[in-house]
Write a protein that holds these residues in place. Sequence first.
Motif, mmCIF file in Angstrom:
data_model
loop_
_atom_site.group_PDB
_atom_site.id
_atom_site.type_symbol
_atom_site.label_atom_id
_atom_site.label_comp_id
_atom_site.label_asym_id
_atom_site.label_seq_id
_atom_site.Cartn_x
_atom_site.Cartn_y
_atom_site.Cartn_z
ATOM 1 N N GLN A 16 33.526 -35.020 26.948
ATOM 2 C CA GLN A 16 34.245 -35.529 25.776
ATOM 3 C C GLN A 16 33.331 -36.370 24.899
ATOM 4 O O GLN A 16 32.624 -37.246 25.379
ATOM 5 C CB GLN A 16 35.430 -36.396 26.238
ATOM 6 N N GLN A 17 33.345 -36.096 23.612
ATOM 7 C CA GLN A 17 32.710 -36.986 22.633
ATOM 8 C C GLN A 17 33.798 -37.469 21.689
ATOM 9 O O GLN A 17 34.506 -36.689 21.072
ATOM 10 C CB GLN A 17 31.575 -36.280 21.881
ATOM 11 N N GLU A 18 33.967 -38.797 21.631
ATOM 12 C CA GLU A 18 35.048 -39.376 20.834
ATOM 13 C C GLU A 18 34.457 -40.371 19.846
ATOM 14 O O GLU A 18 33.913 -41.399 20.252
ATOM 15 C CB GLU A 18 36.029 -40.086 21.787
ATOM 16 N N PHE A 19 34.548 -40.054 18.573
ATOM 17 C CA PHE A 19 34.079 -40.986 17.549
ATOM 18 C C PHE A 19 35.236 -41.903 17.170
ATOM 19 O O PHE A 19 36.315 -41.413 16.835
ATOM 20 C CB PHE A 19 33.577 -40.221 16.325
#
Lengths: 449, 449
Positions: A180-183
């Motif tokens: 997961q990449q969450e900005f």
Amino acid sequence: MKKALVIGGGLVGSMQAANLARRGLRVKLIERRLDLRKIELQAGKSINLALSTRGWKALDMLGISDRVKKIAIPMYGRQIHDIHGNESFQSYGKEGQAIYSVSRGELNSVLLDAAESYDSVEMNFQTKCVGVDFENSLAHFQDSVTGETFEEQADLIFATDGAFSAARADMQRTARFNYQQEFIPHGYRELLLPASSKGDYLMEKNALHIWPRGGFMLIALPNPDGSFTCTLFMPYEGENSFGNLDSDEAIDSFFKKQFPDFYEMMPDLVGDYKSHPLSDLVIIRCYPWLKNTTCLMGDSSHAIVPFYGQGMNSGFEDCSVMDDLLDENSGNWLATLDAFQKKRKPDADAIAELAMRNYIEMRDSVADPNFILRKKIEASLHENHGDKWIPLYSQVTFSHIRYSEALREGKRHDKIMAEVMNRPDISEVWNTLEIESKALELANSGKLL
Amino acid sequence: MKKALVIGGGLVGSMQAANLARRGLRVKLIERRLDLRKIELQAGKSINLALSTRGWKALDMLGISDRVKKIAIPMYGRQIHDIHGNESFQSYGKEGQAIYSVSRGELNSVLLDAAESYDSVEMNFQTKCVGVDFENSLAHFQDSVTGETFEEQADLIFATDGAFSAARADMQRTARFNYQQEFIPHGYRELLLPASSKGDYLMEKNALHIWPRGGFMLIALPNPDGSFTCTLFMPYEGENSFGNLDSDEAIDSFFKKQFPDFYEMMPDLVGDYKSHPLSDLVIIRCYPWLKNTTCLMGDSSHAIVPFYGQGMNSGFEDCSVMDDLLDENSGNWLATLDAFQKKRKPDADAIAELAMRNYIEMRDSVADPNFILRKKIEASLHENHGDKWIPLYSQVTFSHIRYSEALREGKRHDKIMAEVMNRPDISEVWNTLEIESKALELANSGKLL
């Protein structure tokens, strides 16, 4: 002699390389950028960091804490600046406890020197990792100057190439890799508050300065030369947002209104604002961290937002935890790496959550009288009953308690303190034995587990 | 005439291509695999799907529902098989309401035919997307036969290339793109239960068969030729797991013990088991879905687990929701695509959550007497007061209520029914006016919102 490959020579990579050499491995460290010891440090990306207890432990392990202390400035608490320019101080911990402002570049240089002090460490700079072959325990590289490509085989590969890790990108394409990449909706921009003409600090030197404004905030950390590295954290969109600071006038009037004391001190606010890039804040979560012989460490496996000052500290703790596990596993590296990912993943998840919670605390709660009162009660409990009550902040910052335990305990503290604070006259009686007893009783009873 | 590029000719891609042509666009559809109308269908990947109300609406939009009905088998409820081989039936909805078993390959063929029936649609097969240039609104392709590469420019690009979308992989590298791939701890393996020697169905034809066993389950959907496509869902590791079915003996004794009636019907259980691959189950979440002119649709933007039978239906609903929004936005495509992602994202998140909840329901709750009783109470409420009480399953499966609203309402139903079921004599009085009134009163009071 086992051979280890370290991909990335940032803070965690250079520390890990040094420690692997200390543990008797032959190490090749390969870094994408120039050797930062040979260039002027560039402005832009989080120049200042806050080193705390977990970080020092790993530096101790390498025997370089004294050297780092020379470039680190203790900050004993938060210096809060309200919208009228009034200041107040909140201690971080007990008397003498501090977090330390240190330049990323300088610290990285010390760590590269530490790694290079071992004959068994070899380093390549300006060489980019273009892929990892997990099955065959090798990685592919390209020399950025000559364009030449080559591969490097090793018994163990450590991918310490950061939040946008090339090694992890390859792992993402392997079977059943969770990622997961969450900005977050906020970004950040740095500003430099220079020293006075005489070279003095324009604000209290030994504090982390915060201008909390609810949905956004400005912070400042001291540098050895009398300047402060300041960072504005704010949403990209909305009323108070980077999107709305789209002209010199807008920038000027925003700072004048929101941070009047800071505004008065800045010689060229608008020019300085525009000379720094706007950067993103990303949270990275993934699992597993180990694929055959390749192990992710630091930001490549668990990048977090910077609001607890634990990004670097947790990366350094990766190194010391792995070092401890190597002893527990009698020097068996593959068993160590598997034990490492299993033990460390819940702690990485916990500090990610804690860091997001601390953003709300920093930009909002620190200005709230109820929050300040609660902090005072907790500080008093900690002072008088240090064995029974360690405030969450102290657990995270001044202890080696696992992050996952600290988070669990912090949630229990929230419930206990909600009970304790739930009486109308609390602001008069907070400093009494009755209140202290009630808190300790709740803490011991296990009712609010 | 605007030109649209559709990347991927699966269920959603072929439907979207047909609908774009219907709305007056020139369409180029490019698919990585062979034209499945020209090959024997391969076993392996979720051959059977359950078509329900949302899917039919999109098929109606294209005017092809009658054609699809010919290849679809209605299933009016769940046929539960206990560990002793006893069967019981649970209706899905009201009298006559059904979900429809349909072959993925056959349905895809009908949709490709529908798209091709428009002169303005052109199709390329065996051509792989190798990248998207969002800024210039073009995509790069490679012909898998000749190896030749080319680019295709378009006014609008629709990436319907599935859970492992190449377009989305490129989007992941653009600024501030949130992305998550989550593999659940369970995988699946298909089995084929053939027709009898006379070509008859060996079990009830018009039902979805379930063998619920707590942590795992077997299901079966009917095919037109008398066979059933069966799927075993189970963890990779643990006591009852794919990991433990590592020998012919283990497979044989597992099925004999867990699914005795199924075991008796299967002519070559072990051989059939081993002839199908073990597949993963992944949940994909991301945002934004729109980058300049390129829009993700279907699994590329929101792949879910299959337990609510809504993967295809939600993909088809993407097409019909976008079609409605095109009218609302007076034919302005870019405004439509932005409105689409904003409206649709919460619904995609909701069905992802609902699908995971339904896994627990299918493998576990359907065998629980309390669950069955609750279902009966809800069915009776729905029958007598259809305007005031629509069970969650019916909202998701037999309505066009937004998934996000259905999820919210379903959570409210859980609270109401917990109240209603919370009396010792509920199993005697469940079918009384008193209970009905209490449920409706709670539903109307808003107290349990």
